[in-house]
Motif scaffolding. Structure first.
Motif: not given
Ligand code: IPE
Ligand code: IPE
Ligand code: MG
Length: 232
Positions: A91-96, A110-117, A124-129
């Motif tokens: 799963m690719r994780v991104r935050v918007i 957040i940046k670490a998870v985005e980079e690692a995945s 493609h999981l996008t989490i709105a925070i």
């Protein structure tokens, strides 16, 4: 119609769910986080490619301090475990959202998870925070205005596609289906631009009770609809 490629969800009703059980609202959020795990797995299994979840809105800062702190803590521990889940589910994780208002440690996480995945491609999981659609558009327009000022973009080159490229969701296709749990039927400042032609599905189920079966029901309702884009 087929399975929606992209589902956006307004995960609502944690507080009411907990209150009904005589528990604090934060307990509802803890249980809601478990639903997130469940739904990520189910979405992948049911052939969904993109899942975008509303976790914390720009308006949610006006909640009691204690609840905001509890939500941030919960999101932090979700991201802690997220790497493992991302690996398991490919799963690719991104935050918007505007993450600059979050604690520096949280931003790093957040940046670490985005980079690692970033190379995973099954879901493609996008989490709105700290996300608000109006805020996203204003931030986007500010960037766009700077590019015009700096001569990188001419006003006549501004098109719908160009503008979409300045949003946090750049590169992510628009949602096919929006689900909101727990009975409210409003957008609460979620993806106003991106949802222009999405189908909407509302359910009375509060988010902590939402499960694989409920997701399948929503997908089924979607596939029985005739989608139109303004034509006959
Ligand atoms: C959704 O549940 C979670 C967030 C907004 C973070 P709510 O906390 O809005 O629960 P209700 O709507 O008050 O029941
Ligand atoms: C929307 O839910 C935000 C999230 C799910 C994160 P809210 O519960 O905050 O929305 P309103 O206040 O009912 O519109
Ligand atoms: Mg709510």
């Amino acid at each position: 119609m087929d399975t929606p490629k992209h589902i956006a969800i307004i995960m609502d009703g944690n507080g009411r769910w907990a209150k009904k059980r005589g528990m604090p609202r934060t307990y509802g959020h803890t249980m809601g986080a478990k639903t997130v795990e469940k739904i990520c797995r189910a979405a992948g299994e049911q052939g969904v490619k993109y899942l975008t979840l509303y976790a914390f809105s720009t308006e949610n800062w006006s909640r009691p301090d204690m609840e905001v702190k509890a939500l941030m803590k919960l999101l932090g521990s979700y991201l802690d475990n997220c790497l493992e889940t991302a690996r398991e589910n490919q799963m690719r994780v991104r935050v918007i959202g505007d993450i600059t208002r979050l604690e520096p440690k949280f931003q790093e996480q957040i940046k670490a998870v985005e980079e690692a995945s970033k190379d995973y491609d099954r879901l493609h999981l996008t989490i709105a925070i700290n996300y608000g659609s109006r805020d996203e558009m204003v931030r986007g327009m500010r960037k766009l205005a700077c590019d015009v000022r700096d001569g990188k973009l001419a006003p006549e080159e501004i098109s719908e596609d160009r503008f979409a490229g300045y949003l946090d969701t750049a590169g992510i296709p628009d949602p096919d289906l929006l689900i909101r749990t727990s009975g409210e039927q409003r957008l609460s400042n979620y993806l106003l631009w991106q949802l222009a032609y999405s189908e909407f599905y509302f359910t009375e189920k509060p988010w902590p009770d939402f499960d694989e079966e409920e997701l399948a029901k929503a997908i089924d309702a979607y596939s029985n609809r005739e989608r139109r884009y303004g034509g006959v």
